[in-house]
Design a protein around this motif. Structure first.
Motif, short mmCIF file in Angstrom:
data_model
loop_
_atom_site.label_atom_id
_atom_site.label_comp_id
_atom_site.label_asym_id
_atom_site.label_seq_id
_atom_site.Cartn_x
_atom_site.Cartn_y
_atom_site.Cartn_z
N TYR A 28 0.84 -1.19 0.00
CA TYR A 28 0.00 0.00 0.00
C TYR A 28 0.88 1.24 0.00
O TYR A 28 1.08 1.89 1.01
N SER A 40 -9.76 0.75 -5.33
CA SER A 40 -9.96 -0.55 -4.68
C SER A 40 -8.97 -0.73 -3.54
O SER A 40 -8.04 0.06 -3.35
N GLU A 41 -9.14 -1.82 -2.81
CA GLU A 41 -8.22 -2.15 -1.71
C GLU A 41 -6.80 -2.36 -2.23
O GLU A 41 -5.83 -2.23 -1.49
N ILE A 44 -4.32 1.53 -2.39
CA ILE A 44 -4.47 2.44 -1.26
C ILE A 44 -3.11 2.75 -0.66
O ILE A 44 -2.12 2.09 -0.97
N PRO A 74 -11.03 3.38 0.46
CA PRO A 74 -11.07 2.31 -0.54
C PRO A 74 -12.50 1.88 -0.85
O PRO A 74 -13.39 1.97 0.00
N ALA A 151 -7.65 5.83 -0.39
CA ALA A 151 -7.50 5.44 -1.80
C ALA A 151 -7.07 6.63 -2.65
O ALA A 151 -6.46 6.45 -3.70
#
Length: 162
Positions: A28, A40-41, A44, A74, A151
């Motif tokens: 991330y 989206s996840e 991030i 996210p 995000a």
């Protein structure tokens, strides 16, 4: 978004601005915050569980008079959403002026949130650096965790070239 459109892509990766974070959790990475194509996840930024984590935006040869900013969480549930923070500005990356402070900001306690905040302490000067500093645990109800899953971040105000 303006700089993204002007430069044709991720403004950190193509050198328009420089992004630095106090830490990154796994994959991330901080440069995800200026990728407006994927919320989206997988795309991030999240610090590695540290207290008082920071993200610093260096606008290099530009300066910003910040009036508002937008945080996006996210689009998939992570539960580690921003709760309390300070947005600061500087021209030397050492002396900081608080533009906005938020505590227990419930509007951010969910996935797929896009919210714009007005700076409560607006300045009339332009600054090269904007820093976001976490000032407490995230909203995760399972335990006290120091993550800050975002995000995207977008700034609004005025831009000038040096």
């Amino acid at each position: 978004k303006y700089l993204t459109n002007e430069s044709g892509g991720n403004i950190h990766q193509n050198g328009v601005i420089e992004l630095k974070s106090s830490s990154d959790q796994n994959n991330y990475k901080v440069f995800n915050l200026v990728n407006f194509n994927d919320f989206s996840e997988k795309s991030i930024w999240s610090p590695n569980g540290e207290r008082d984590s920071t993200i610093t935006f260096n606008f290099k040869d530009k300066k910003v008079l910040l009036t508002h900013y937008t945080f996006c969480t996210p689009s998939e549930s992570t539960r580690d959403y921003p709760r309390s923070w300070i947005v600061e500005c500087s021209n030397d990356n050492e002396n900081w002026i608080c533009l906005d402070e938020r505590k227990d900001e419930t509007v951010m306690n969910n996935f797929n949130v896009r919210h714009t905040f007005q700076c409560n302490n607006q300045q009339n000067d332009f600054y090269q650096f904007i820093r976001i500093r976490s000032t407490g645990p995230c909203w995760n109800p399972r335990c006290t965790r120091y993550f800050f899953d975002l995000a995207a971040v977008e700034f609004f105000g005025y831009l000038k070239q040096n």
